[in-house]
Design a protein around this motif. Sequence first.
Motif, mmCIF file in Angstrom:
data_model
loop_
_atom_site.group_PDB
_atom_site.id
_atom_site.type_symbol
_atom_site.label_atom_id
_atom_site.label_comp_id
_atom_site.label_asym_id
_atom_site.label_seq_id
_atom_site.Cartn_x
_atom_site.Cartn_y
_atom_site.Cartn_z
ATOM 1 N N PRO A 14 0.812 -1.233 0.000
ATOM 2 C CA PRO A 14 0.000 0.000 0.000
ATOM 3 C C PRO A 14 0.838 1.271 0.000
ATOM 4 N N PHE A 17 1.760 1.825 -3.594
ATOM 5 C CA PHE A 17 0.558 2.227 -4.334
ATOM 6 C C PHE A 17 0.215 3.701 -4.046
ATOM 7 N N SER A 20 2.618 5.974 -5.841
ATOM 8 C CA SER A 20 2.363 6.070 -7.289
ATOM 9 C C SER A 20 1.197 7.016 -7.569
ATOM 10 N N ILE A 69 0.225 2.647 -14.607
ATOM 11 C CA ILE A 69 0.596 1.737 -13.515
ATOM 12 C C ILE A 69 0.570 0.278 -13.977
#
Length: 313
Positions: A14, A17, A20, A69
């Motif tokens: 996480p 993530f 990003s 992504i």
Amino acid sequence: MIRYIIRRLLITIPVLFGISVITFLLVRLIPGDTVTVLLGNRYNEQLAAEMMERYGLDKPLYVQYGIWISDVLRGDFGKSSFSGDPVLTSILERLPVTLELAVISVLFAVVIGIPLGVWAAYRRNSPPDYAATFLGLLGISVPGFWLGTLLVLFFSLKLGWFPSGGFTPLWQDPLDNLRRMAMPGVALGAAVSAVVMRMTRSTVLEVLDQDYMKMARAKGVPARLLVIRHALKNAMIPIITVLGIQIGYLIGGSVVIEQIFSLPGVGRLALQSITNRDYTLMQGTILFVAFCFVLINFVVDLIYALLNPRIRY
């Protein structure tokens, strides 16, 4: 230990993530865009619309993020909008320069910071302690770009001892490589050495006040042996933690230093991508640096758990 490693790995997912998403959105908040910079004086609405479609910039943000992504997860960081070179290849070509700069800075910080911190703790409330504390405060307060500029002015332009910039690969000419990397390493590592010195001093002082240290002192253990073998060893856990965090900052903080000394590293690549509004290169560079930062913290956590088994539980 395996459960601890798996738990730490799951936490990084996480985190990466979130990085990003934030990176993708922040890049779009920078004034201007890739198409405007590419077209320059040739800008017109029709041509801009065609280029926006070509680069996928006309799609909604969530679609752009999904495409980017998903490519990144397959190991494809895309291509630079300006040079057309693969982003990952550009980063990996420049990574050795940044890593060498970070290693030299850390070595400088360890060689200067730890002995100075131990010395200051051992000579607590004495002139050497005050001098070391002053140097630590000075190292934290002085910005790296200002120190780097002063080093260039004095050691390059006035004394002529070191080149003012440029890079020579280590395998081509090791001596010239070290001459060119010495000043950037000092400029980048000065603040880290100050942080390490202050942390070493405070942790060693805390250990020296423990009962078992007083007992060892009462039994006649020599002062040098007491500090090096017992106090410093038990004080190393927080010092290693600080060093790990600082290594991540060094990789990200090399942007200005690489620009001052004209070093072709990842930091300079990131700065060029921001100047050119090269979204793909910018996103890839920032995400790669963030990944390195997370990876270094993961390794530090493992070392931390090895030194102190209670942390695993």
